[in-house]
Enzyme design. Sequence first.
Site, PDB file in Angstrom:
ATOM      1  N   ASP A  33       0.839  -1.193   0.000  1.00 47.70           N
ATOM      2  CA  ASP A  33       0.000   0.000   0.000  1.00 47.70           C
ATOM      3  C   ASP A  33       0.876   1.246   0.000  1.00 47.70           C
ATOM      4  O   ASP A  33       2.040   1.207   0.418  1.00 47.70           O
ATOM      5  CB  ASP A  33      -0.945   0.005   1.197  1.00 47.70           C
ATOM      6  CG  ASP A  33      -0.210   0.010   2.535  1.00 47.70           C
ATOM      7  OD1 ASP A  33       0.667  -0.861   2.730  1.00 47.70           O
ATOM      8  OD2 ASP A  33      -0.499   0.881   3.388  1.00 47.70           O
ATOM      9  N   GLU A  65       0.027  -0.852   5.861  1.00 51.43           N
ATOM     10  CA  GLU A  65       1.123  -0.347   6.703  1.00 51.43           C
ATOM     11  C   GLU A  65       1.083   1.163   6.846  1.00 51.43           C
ATOM     12  O   GLU A  65       1.367   1.703   7.926  1.00 51.43           O
ATOM     13  CB  GLU A  65       2.467  -0.787   6.124  1.00 51.43           C
ATOM     14  CG  GLU A  65       3.660  -0.541   7.023  1.00 51.43           C
ATOM     15  CD  GLU A  65       4.274   0.859   6.905  1.00 51.43           C
ATOM     16  OE1 GLU A  65       5.068   1.248   7.784  1.00 51.43           O
ATOM     17  OE2 GLU A  65       3.950   1.565   5.915  1.00 51.43           O
TER      18      GLU A  65
END
EC number: 3.4.17.11
Length: 396
Positions: A89, A149
């Site tokens: 991400d 994250e």
Amino acid sequence: MTHLLPHDVRPTEFDALLPAMLADLEELVSVESPSADLAAVAAGAARVAQLGARALGAEPEVLLHEGCTHLRWRLGAGPRRVLLLCHQDTVWPLGTLAELPWSVTDGVVRGPGCFDMKAGIVLAFTVLARLRAAGHDLDGVTVLVTGDEEIGSPTSADLIRAEAAGCAAVLVLEASADGGALKTGRKGASMYDLLVTGRAAHAGLEPEKGVSSTVELAHQVLAIADLADPAQGTTVTPTVLTSGTTTNTVPATGRLSVDVRALTAAEQQRVDAGMRALTPQVPGAVLQLRGGINRPPLEEAASAGLFALARAVSARLGLPAPAGVTVGGASDGNFTAGIGVPTLDGLGAVGGGAHAVGEHVLADQLPGRAALLAGLVRAVLDGGGLGVPDEEAPGE
């Protein structure tokens, strides 16, 4: 002078793989995957899964946690020994690729998420594919690629800790620090929201009947800022502040966000206790605290053995000795260090500009990073990786 061992993969072998690494990185960057968009994260994970299956000869397990997609490869059937930890991400919203397109100019790679940290995923796959092709036994290696994250890993933190438990080492493929330094320490991160409830009243007719959330927050901002301890490296930063609805009304509600960073668990706990001890200063105001400790610190003791090993491997391969630094930003490596598993971070790409328009990767540094990672993986699999054999001591 280098002293290569039979299992070593020479840096020159990865030089030949650089075009393929760049092609794989372009594939990943071309699929935008902002953390908050679960469909985009799923699309990014699908692309990662394709590359990983090609490199590892196996499809990943697709793990959906609260709608967020994570990928896991467990190689071999033996006990887990080394975890390669990645996330796919990014902080970049959909549409950024049109404004900051993929490019490679004079050896500088650009594109949203290239440095933080899609290049790290490419390094992990490239290294394991090369070791696999050379006949190395990868039994005990796990690759975990998460999808949240950048927003604090709310759905993956437990998964990360579970995968790390019992491992000899966690190797985090986050981007390097400046100049290629490894991240041997990271501050722990805590995040809080302080909600204030007062009482509304007309600011002109009867302000004395109100309880101002703005005035209460003014007191709390100063009290919270006083929890910082610069001498200990502890920062306590009031950030987003909102209060009230109209200019002629005593504000009834308000909210303050607070960012805390600390080098040690003791400091993190001290600030947490201070936040929970806050008391109202305006009569009638009510406080409600949300949030808390998000990631524990990655203290240098957790990385010391692996960092020494990284320097030994670099010396043996003829690579520059990596520096080690402590940084303020947290990563998923904080979770694994927090449960006592040896963890070394910053093994990904060399470059800069994370979270900024200048994000970039230095292409010519990728082969050396791959060689270092390959050496670390083999060293951990061969003997635990936390000691430095005499024949591998740096500088010999």
